[in-house]
Structure formats: C-alpha cells, structure tokens
Design a protein around this motif. Structure first.
Motif, PDB file in Angstrom:
ATOM      1  N   LEU A   9       0.822  -1.206   0.000  1.00  0.00           N
ATOM      2  CA  LEU A   9       0.000   0.000   0.000  1.00  0.00           C
ATOM      3  C   LEU A   9       0.859   1.260   0.000  1.00  0.00           C
ATOM      4  O   LEU A   9       2.062   1.204  -0.215  1.00  0.00           O
ATOM      5  CB  LEU A   9      -0.946  -0.032   1.198  1.00  0.00           C
ATOM      6  N   ASP A  10       0.239   2.412   0.271  1.00  0.00           N
ATOM      7  CA  ASP A  10       0.993   3.662   0.268  1.00  0.00           C
ATOM      8  C   ASP A  10       0.980   4.369   1.620  1.00  0.00           C
ATOM      9  O   ASP A  10       1.481   5.473   1.739  1.00  0.00           O
ATOM     10  CB  ASP A  10       0.497   4.601  -0.823  1.00  0.00           C
ATOM     11  N   ASP A  11       0.422   3.736   2.658  1.00  0.00           N
ATOM     12  CA  ASP A  11       0.378   4.379   3.973  1.00  0.00           C
ATOM     13  C   ASP A  11       1.776   4.610   4.541  1.00  0.00           C
ATOM     14  O   ASP A  11       2.025   5.613   5.208  1.00  0.00           O
ATOM     15  CB  ASP A  11      -0.487   3.597   4.957  1.00  0.00           C
ATOM     16  N   GLY A  12       2.697   3.733   4.240  1.00  0.00           N
ATOM     17  CA  GLY A  12       4.073   3.915   4.696  1.00  0.00           C
ATOM     18  C   GLY A  12       4.720   5.128   4.043  1.00  0.00           C
ATOM     19  O   GLY A  12       5.485   5.851   4.673  1.00  0.00           O
ATOM     20  N   ALA A  13       4.399   5.365   2.786  1.00  0.00           N
ATOM     21  CA  ALA A  13       4.943   6.527   2.082  1.00  0.00           C
ATOM     22  C   ALA A  13       4.456   7.813   2.732  1.00  0.00           C
ATOM     23  O   ALA A  13       5.223   8.768   2.892  1.00  0.00           O
ATOM     24  CB  ALA A  13       4.547   6.493   0.605  1.00  0.00           C
ATOM     25  N   ALA A  14       3.193   7.842   3.134  1.00  0.00           N
ATOM     26  CA  ALA A  14       2.651   9.033   3.803  1.00  0.00           C
ATOM     27  C   ALA A  14       3.374   9.276   5.122  1.00  0.00           C
ATOM     28  O   ALA A  14       3.775  10.400   5.428  1.00  0.00           O
ATOM     29  CB  ALA A  14       1.157   8.870   4.036  1.00  0.00           C
ATOM     30  N   GLY A  15       3.568   8.224   5.909  1.00  0.00           N
ATOM     31  CA  GLY A  15       4.277   8.354   7.178  1.00  0.00           C
ATOM     32  C   GLY A  15       5.713   8.785   6.987  1.00  0.00           C
ATOM     33  O   GLY A  15       6.236   9.615   7.738  1.00  0.00           O
ATOM     34  N   LEU A  16       6.348   8.256   5.957  1.00  0.00           N
ATOM     35  CA  LEU A  16       7.730   8.624   5.672  1.00  0.00           C
ATOM     36  C   LEU A  16       7.826  10.109   5.292  1.00  0.00           C
ATOM     37  O   LEU A  16       8.760  10.802   5.688  1.00  0.00           O
ATOM     38  CB  LEU A  16       8.281   7.754   4.543  1.00  0.00           C
ATOM     39  N   GLY A  17       6.828  10.587   4.561  1.00  0.00           N
ATOM     40  CA  GLY A  17       6.788  12.008   4.215  1.00  0.00           C
ATOM     41  C   GLY A  17       6.706  12.886   5.451  1.00  0.00           C
ATOM     42  O   GLY A  17       7.380  13.920   5.537  1.00  0.00           O
ATOM     43  N   TRP A  18       5.917  12.484   6.433  1.00  0.00           N
ATOM     44  CA  TRP A  18       5.811  13.248   7.684  1.00  0.00           C
ATOM     45  C   TRP A  18       7.129  13.238   8.446  1.00  0.00           C
ATOM     46  O   TRP A  18       7.531  14.240   9.032  1.00  0.00           O
ATOM     47  CB  TRP A  18       4.680  12.709   8.561  1.00  0.00           C
ATOM     48  N   ILE A  19       7.798  12.110   8.450  1.00  0.00           N
ATOM     49  CA  ILE A  19       9.101  12.015   9.126  1.00  0.00           C
ATOM     50  C   ILE A  19      10.088  12.982   8.478  1.00  0.00           C
ATOM     51  O   ILE A  19      10.789  13.729   9.159  1.00  0.00           O
ATOM     52  CB  ILE A  19       9.625  10.562   9.105  1.00  0.00           C
ATOM     53  N   LYS A  20      10.154  12.982   7.157  1.00  0.00           N
ATOM     54  CA  LYS A  20      11.054  13.911   6.455  1.00  0.00           C
ATOM     55  C   LYS A  20      10.668  15.355   6.729  1.00  0.00           C
ATOM     56  O   LYS A  20      11.534  16.197   6.949  1.00  0.00           O
ATOM     57  CB  LYS A  20      11.013  13.637   4.949  1.00  0.00           C
ATOM     58  N   HIS A  21       9.372  15.641   6.708  1.00  0.00           N
ATOM     59  CA  HIS A  21       8.892  17.006   6.963  1.00  0.00           C
ATOM     60  C   HIS A  21       9.323  17.500   8.346  1.00  0.00           C
ATOM     61  O   HIS A  21       9.610  18.676   8.538  1.00  0.00           O
ATOM     62  CB  HIS A  21       7.367  17.052   6.824  1.00  0.00           C
ATOM     63  N   ALA A  22       9.383  16.585   9.297  1.00  0.00           N
ATOM     64  CA  ALA A  22       9.782  16.929  10.665  1.00  0.00           C
ATOM     65  C   ALA A  22      11.299  16.949  10.839  1.00  0.00           C
ATOM     66  O   ALA A  22      11.796  17.126  11.942  1.00  0.00           O
ATOM     67  CB  ALA A  22       9.152  15.947  11.652  1.00  0.00           C
ATOM     68  N   GLY A  23      12.055  16.739   9.750  1.00  0.00           N
ATOM     69  CA  GLY A  23      13.513  16.782   9.827  1.00  0.00           C
ATOM     70  C   GLY A  23      14.166  15.438  10.010  1.00  0.00           C
ATOM     71  O   GLY A  23      15.368  15.354  10.235  1.00  0.00           O
TER      72      GLY A  23
END
Length: 94
Positions: A9-23
C-alpha cells in the motif's frame, strides 16, 4: 528515522513524508529486491527518501548509526545520512 521495506500500500509513504517534513531521515528498500514492491515504489515517488538501498546496505547503515550512538555521535551520524554522507560501514567504524 523511517525505513520502508517490502509492502503493497501507500500508507508507509505518507508516514515517511511526515518524518522527512519533521527533519527526520527517510530510507527505502530498493523496490527491485523487495518481495512486494508497491510500498517502496510509492515511498520513492511520494516521499523523496534520503536513500534507496538494498536491504543488506540498510542493515549496515543502521548498525553504523547504532555504533555512533553508543559513543555519543548519533547526531553526527544522522546528519551524515541526511546530507548524503558516507554511511556504509567501513572497517575502521567497527
């Protein structure tokens, strides 16, 4: 730090995006070697990870960061990963 491995799925990609956004640091297993390539491909496309690596290199990288964190150098190690610095374990890192 977020690491995306095999999945569909793509839920991991969304979470990874948040991690990157937070530095944070984002790593993705090379989709060509993943048992299920959907999630790694979505993460590469949507999250712009810091590195796309074979599983064996992800293991080496995490061990390298772990060794750095035990001598108080975790932040330095993480910054090297974010900046695309040398991250694969070398003989003198062991």
């Amino acid at each position: 730090m977020g690491v995306i491995l095999s999945g569909v799925l793509d839920d991991g990609a969304a979470g990874l995006g948040w991690i990157k956004h937070a530095g944070g640091v984002a790593l993705v297993q090379d989709p060509t070697e993943a048992r299920q390539s959907g999630m790694p491909m979505n993460a590469v496309r949507e999250a712009d990870p810091g590195a796309v690596l074979p599983l064996a290199e992800i293991r080496q990288l995490l061990a390298w960061i772990g060794r750095r964190s035990t001598n108080g150098r975790r932040k330095e190690a993480m910054m090297g990963v974010q900046a695309g610095g040398e991250h694969v374990a070398r003989a003198d890192d062991r």
